[in-house]
Design an enzyme around this catalytic site. Structure first.
Site, PDB file in Angstrom:
ATOM      1  N   SER B 131       5.980  82.086 -13.107  1.00  0.00           N
ATOM      2  CA  SER B 131       6.928  83.302 -14.139  1.00  0.00           C
ATOM      3  C   SER B 131       6.631  84.627 -14.186  1.00  0.00           C
ATOM      4  O   SER B 131       5.447  84.896 -13.679  1.00  0.00           O
ATOM      5  CB  SER B 131       6.543  82.434 -15.488  1.00  0.00           C
ATOM      6  OG  SER B 131       7.027  81.141 -15.543  1.00  0.00           O
ATOM      7  N   SER B 163      -2.099  79.831 -16.032  1.00  0.00           N
ATOM      8  CA  SER B 163      -3.086  79.207 -16.695  1.00  0.00           C
ATOM      9  C   SER B 163      -4.173  79.197 -15.774  1.00  0.00           C
ATOM     10  O   SER B 163      -3.960  79.291 -14.510  1.00  0.00           O
ATOM     11  CB  SER B 163      -2.896  77.568 -17.099  1.00  0.00           C
ATOM     12  OG  SER B 163      -1.620  77.539 -17.592  1.00  0.00           O
ATOM     13  N   GLU B 246       6.030  68.466 -10.552  1.00  0.00           N
ATOM     14  CA  GLU B 246       5.336  68.796 -11.939  1.00  0.00           C
ATOM     15  C   GLU B 246       6.057  67.852 -13.037  1.00  0.00           C
ATOM     16  O   GLU B 246       5.828  67.405 -13.896  1.00  0.00           O
ATOM     17  CB  GLU B 246       5.543  70.357 -12.212  1.00  0.00           C
ATOM     18  CG  GLU B 246       5.230  70.626 -13.679  1.00  0.00           C
ATOM     19  CD  GLU B 246       5.509  72.089 -13.895  1.00  0.00           C
ATOM     20  OE1 GLU B 246       5.926  72.618 -13.054  1.00  0.00           O
ATOM     21  OE2 GLU B 246       4.835  72.813 -14.932  1.00  0.00           O
TER      22      GLU B 246
END
Lengths: 349, 389
Positions: B131, B163, B246
């Site tokens: 992203s 993350s 995912e």
């Protein structure tokens, strides 16, 4: 673990689908709406195909299959919007002569979902039935919401405490006053079904409804949910507005996507309940299938737009039947309470 | 159609239970949520423990260092570890669930040998550089550029929602290598070492209060061309492989955890008197139905993947994962909203159980593709509805 349909199960599902496509296609559906009544010929054909005898042991002339196969057959029935007291007749197979063969049409008094006790209940197809399970005396016809499901209401009775044995309901008594007077006259012997008197006389205390009936209702709801989802998608692909198929609009797209999500979630729950036959699994299956059928039908109607609000389109028939089924035993509140209690029992995991 | 363990699976389950009973009491105490170095050490330590016991990469292919077990075996593993309260994958999330499976599926033999064993042994942490500030749901509009200079790509741009960026060794990075190609075509998948010069990491604080992820700024970072997975400008297809992992399997353990939380909520409601409220009781009952169904849907999807992969492991989950993700992310929010109703005023106290979980659950309908994007995927790729506005 192999939580997928076996080849035999796929073949059975396909076989029922083809039988119903041949004998109860859209023309037959519309004809049934114009001329309500049970198609005895079709009923006997279902019997001959083993629909009602699916779970009867082969030694008793049945097909000797299990709950998963019954669920798949009922899913197809729900998909085709097949009318008639399917569950009551299915459960009577092996106990009521002729039920397994489709020669005897069996109806049952259903105390209904969330009725709050006090007895009474609804009977589907009372006037067409040869045998009624439970005490339907005094039943009065309703003007049924679903044009393909005639309904009678059995009044709430004060317990006398006297009646003992199996239900000996005589459908002739009260039903004759309403629709279908004289039809099937004389065949009024009620039969108590289900462990613990699941369908007893009105004077018995309220007891657990037959979990199989709850599950088969869920299976019918699943079939209806799948079908209306497909109808919505077909319509969204072909109906052009503003120069493009309406399915290109995100708002419509999302209605269709949500319908599929509800169907797939309900399918996993219904099939799992058919495998485990666990009461909490069955209650979960019922809640999700009710939601998928009613929600899917409503969304399908929305996708159809104005035509969905007319008798010209079939959508209303699916929605009305889905609503009728939600009122059968152990939908809604009862299933929610069972599943809440299950959390505390520690068996929830 | 059955839900029974095979005799072999039952034996595996029993052995795993025994092992968990012995292994879990020896674990060090859980680190505080904001201490990233401690979290890294804890999560890698648990992965090493799993590896030594033969439980790492159960369903990874044998040639990727895994054990080639069937997906149902992996499901049993996730179910039992979650039931026993074992640590979650944590900082190993991206390596085990995104980058690793992608490299196993798309990487060269040399790439698999270089990157996969350290993931399974608990030696290296990966983060995800997908992203960007202007490329969230519209991921393909990403603008971080890379150009070829000798044997290297040179990368400039920025990433967000990364993350574990502070403690990661590698980043699975999407870059634009052809600015003139249609936006899905000019993208390339690179493995970027996080200690390369030119990388700046700035933690972002979430509404739940923790620094859960970060912004990553890239200023002419050199990445060897040998670190490219798949062909140049073929990164979008490689990425779709990653995203299907995912959406397909990442939430399995969480569903088991949600079912446990639901049982705890019911007991809490009974002890504080809220159980007497029929509306609340019925909501809990309905959530029981919901999470039972989600668990069954998981079993269905895993069995389906197993059937399509011929039982050999390594099957790529289908878009059916979007169906699951959509339903699950909303159910999870409903679960913790209901928890707040069970707690009453205590739902405003951050030190009470479930309160932080409620805040975290807000990300579920956004992360890994918003619910709105998932609905588009379901509508277009499963139902075949036309693309449009």
């Amino acid at each position: 673990m192999r939580f997928q349909l076996t080849d035999d199960q796929r073949a059975l599902k396909q076989g029922v689908r083809e039988l119903l496509a041949r004998r109860f296609d859209r023309e037959a559906l519309r004809a049934a709406v114009r001329r309500p009544g049970l198609d005895r010929g079709l009923w006997r054909e279902l019997g001959a195909a083993g629909f009602f005898a699916l779970r009867l042991p082969e030694a008793q002339g049945g097909v000797g299959l299990g709950l998963p196969e019954a669920v798949l057959a009922f899913e197809e029935a729900g998909r085709a919007l097949l009318p008639g007291p399917l569950t009551a007749t299915f459960l009577a197979a092996g106990r009521v002569p002729g039920a397994a063969e489709g020669e005897t049409v069996v109806a049952a008094v259903d105390r209904g979902a969330g009725a709050g006790g006090g007895g009474g209940g609804l009977v589907e197809w009372l006037a067409e039935a040869d045998v009624v399970c439970g005490d339907a005396s005094g039943a009065v016809p309703l003007r049924s919401l679903d044009p393909l499901t005639p309904l009678h209401r059995v009044p709430v009775r004060v317990a006398t405490g006297a009646a003992g044995g199996a239900g000996t309901g005589d459908r002739g008594a009260g039903a004759g006053a309403g629709a279908g007077a004289g039809a099937g006259a004389g065949a009024g012997a009620g039969v108590g079904l289900g462990s613990g008197g699941g369908f007893g006389s009105g004077s018995e205390p309220v007891s657990e409804p037959e979990p199989v009936a709850v599950l088969l209702t869920a299976a019918e709801q699943l079939g209806t949910a799948g079908r209306v989802g497909e109808l919505a998608v077909q319509h969204a692909r072909t109906r052009v507005q503003f120069g493009q198929p309406v399915g290109g609009f995100q708002a419509v797209k999302h209605l269709c996507a949500e319908a599929l999500v509800r169907v797939e979630t309900a399918r996993a729950a219904v099939y799992a309940a058919a495998v485990t036959a666990d009461p909490a699994d069955i209650a979960a299956a019922r809640l999700l299938a009710d939601e998928a059928a009613v929600g899917g039908s409503r969304d399908c109607l929305q996708v159809y737009g104005g035509m969905g609000f007319t008798w010209e389109a079939d959508v209303h028939l699916f929605l009305k039947r889905a609503w009728v089924r939600t009122r059968r035993a152990s939908g809604g509140t009862e299933s929610e309470e069972l599943l809440a209690a299950d959390l505390l029992s520690g068996a929830g995991r | 159609m059955d839900l029974q363990d095979t005799p072999e699976d039952a034996e595996f389950r029993a052995r795993l239970r025994d092992w968990l009973d012995k292994a879990l009491p020896t674990l060090p105490p859980k680190p505080p949520p904001d201490d990233w170095p401690a979290r890294r050490a804890y999560d890698l330590g648990w992965q090493r423990t799993l590896y030594d016991a033969g439980y790492a990469g159960l369903h990874w292919p044998l040639d990727a260092g895994g054990r080639g077990a069937a997906p149902t075996r992996h499901l049993i593993f996730l179910e039992e570890t979650e039931r026993a309260g074992a640590p979650y994958v944590g900082a190993n999330f991206v390596g085990l669930l995104h980058a690793g499976p992608t490299i196993a599926a798309e990487g060269t033999a040399a790439q698999r040998a270089r990157w996969l064993p350290p993931i399974l042994r608990g030696e290296e942490v990966w983060c995800q550089g997908f992203s960007e500030p202007d490329a969230g749901s519209d991921l393909a509009s990403l603008r971080t550029r890379a150009w070829r200079d000798g044997d290297d790509y040179v990368v400039s741009g920025s990433k967000i929602w990364t993350s574990h960026a502070e403690v990661a060794d590698w980043c699975e990075l999407l870059v634009r290598t052809d600015a003139d190609a249609p936006k899905h075509r000019g993208i390339t998948w690179l493995a970027m070492p996080m200690d390369a010069p030119g990388i700046t990491v700035r933690p972002l604080r979430t509404l739940a209060g923790s620094a859960e992820f970060a912004e990553v700024f890239l200023d002419e970072v050199r990445v060897p061309a040998a670190h490219r997975v798949g062909d140049e400008n073929d990164g979008w297809r490689v990425t779709m492989v990653t995203l299907s992992f995912e959406r397909g399997t990442a939430f399995v353990g969480e569903v088991v955890a949600c079912r446990r939380v639901l049982g705890e909520l019911a007991r809490e409601a009974r002890s504080n008197g809220r159980w007497d409220d029929p509306a609340l009781r019925r909501r809990l009952g309905r959530l029981n139905a919901e999470f039972r169904a989600l668990w069954r849907l998981t079993q269905w999807n895993v069995s389906e993947a197993e059937a399509s992969a011929g039982g050999g492991g390594g099957g790529v989950p289908g878009v059916g994962g979007s169906v699951f993700k959509l339903r699950y992310s909303h159910a999870r929010q409903e679960l913790y909203d209901t928890a707040a109703d069970v707690l009453g005023d205590q739902a405003l106290d951050l030190d009470r159980p479930w309160v932080l979980d409620r805040l975290s659950s807000l990300s579920y309908t956004i992360a890994a593709g918003t619910s709105q994007i998932q609905r588009n995927i379901v509508a277009e790729r499963i139902l075949g509805l036309p693309k449009g506005r």
